[in-house]
Design an enzyme around this catalytic site. Sequence first.
Site, mmCIF file in Angstrom:
data_model
loop_
_atom_site.group_PDB
_atom_site.id
_atom_site.type_symbol
_atom_site.label_atom_id
_atom_site.label_comp_id
_atom_site.label_asym_id
_atom_site.label_seq_id
_atom_site.Cartn_x
_atom_site.Cartn_y
_atom_site.Cartn_z
ATOM 1 C CG PHE A 291 -1.858 -1.117 1.234
ATOM 2 C CD1 PHE A 291 -3.193 -0.729 0.208
ATOM 3 C CD2 PHE A 291 -2.008 -2.273 1.992
ATOM 4 C CE1 PHE A 291 -4.217 -1.684 0.322
ATOM 5 C CE2 PHE A 291 -3.164 -3.109 1.863
ATOM 6 C CZ PHE A 291 -4.167 -2.832 1.021
ATOM 7 C CD GLU B 193 -11.733 -8.797 8.674
ATOM 8 O OE1 GLU B 193 -12.273 -7.813 8.641
ATOM 9 O OE2 GLU B 193 -10.899 -9.016 8.055
ATOM 10 C CG ASP C 158 2.736 -2.970 8.191
ATOM 11 O OD1 ASP C 158 1.850 -1.928 8.494
ATOM 12 O OD2 ASP C 158 2.224 -3.939 7.952
ATOM 13 C CB ALA D 261 -4.064 -0.575 4.367
#
Length: 418
Positions: free
Chosen positions: A19, A175, A305, A320
Amino acid sequence: MQNETVAKKPHVVIVGAGFGGIRTARALAKNDVKITLIDKYNYHLFQPLLYQVATAGLSVDDIAYPVRAIFRDQKNVDFRLAEVSNVDFETKVVTMNTGQISYDYLVVAAGGMTNYFGMASMEKNGFGMKTLDESVEIRNHVLRMFELAAHERDADKRRALLTFVIVGGGPTGVESAGALSELIYHVMVKEYHNMNFKEVRIMLVEASDKLLATMPEELRDITVETLIRKHVEVRMCVQVTEYDGQRMSLKGGEVIPTYTVIWAAGVKANNLIDTLDVEQASMRRAVVNEYLQLPTRPEVFIIGDAAHCMQGERPLPMVAPVAMQQADATAKNIRNIIRGKELKKFVYKEMGNMATIGRNAAVVHMGKFKTHGFFAWAIWSFVHILRLIDFRNRAVVFVKWMWDYLVYERVVRIITRQ
């Protein structure tokens, strides 16, 4: 003459096509600079949807897109398929496995990797979920467990084959647990006619007392309730101590027979940061100043990161939106340096938190706004489709999600590797 002009352009080398790297390159592509983007993969990966590849919801090409295709119209952007091994800040040279390249400005956006916190047995026998290969491996493994269990006569071994453990109660863990439940109880249950699905066990293990720790308590409670309704066993305040591939040991002595442990409990900076002569902080991230530069190297920016960037009392999270905002700020400051203008400090604008737990189920928290259920799921779906890099990816993912929503089907259930 043209080559001389090109050679005089400031050369910006960007390490990493995630990203942060892609966003930086895009932001600088229309400026009078030469850009070299380096990555060991030839594609940009939308990591937030890796779990959907792992649970047979999406294909690898739905969430990945070739880097060269992204920049086909930017003639000043060159891509190098290579892995960076070292950077010499004195000579301004980046060393790769395919050679060396010099820079005027360097942007390190190398991203993160799975953090096993020194647990060698888990790193060896568990499943990480940070790359496409790892997600495909999980998908193949889960599907294979059902094939083996369908004809396993030993009851204990069959239950171990059908026990799936996800470690980590952040968005990835939540998730993944929700998606795995829907794959099993919406799809597999219709096809394995002789299997007793009461033997299936899905566990979500979290070492702290909170799932989705950054969410308000109300939404955390709703998340737990929703997972339980989806047949997920939620275990909090539980620490994993060892995993040998067949048995997972917990602190306190409990042993859980299982052939599947998915590790979603931690992330750290890419190993490249360990090779650089930089100060490191938590999660092995490089310490940067308020402009995202190395304090002693103003021509070197570290974002995403890989960067330890303080805002208030805590470092910014490894997500992100942080990388994308830092990319925009870095591109502006590189332009400012080239033009002799004053640099601007980076200030992160909080975008909120969200996580989906499956069909019609998600939680969203943005400032004072918080919601859950179908509306939150619609917001989550819209945001994630919008962030995909290409129109084709957005269209395909939207169609697959609608198909899954209408007919309870997962179309990517092919075991591709034995």
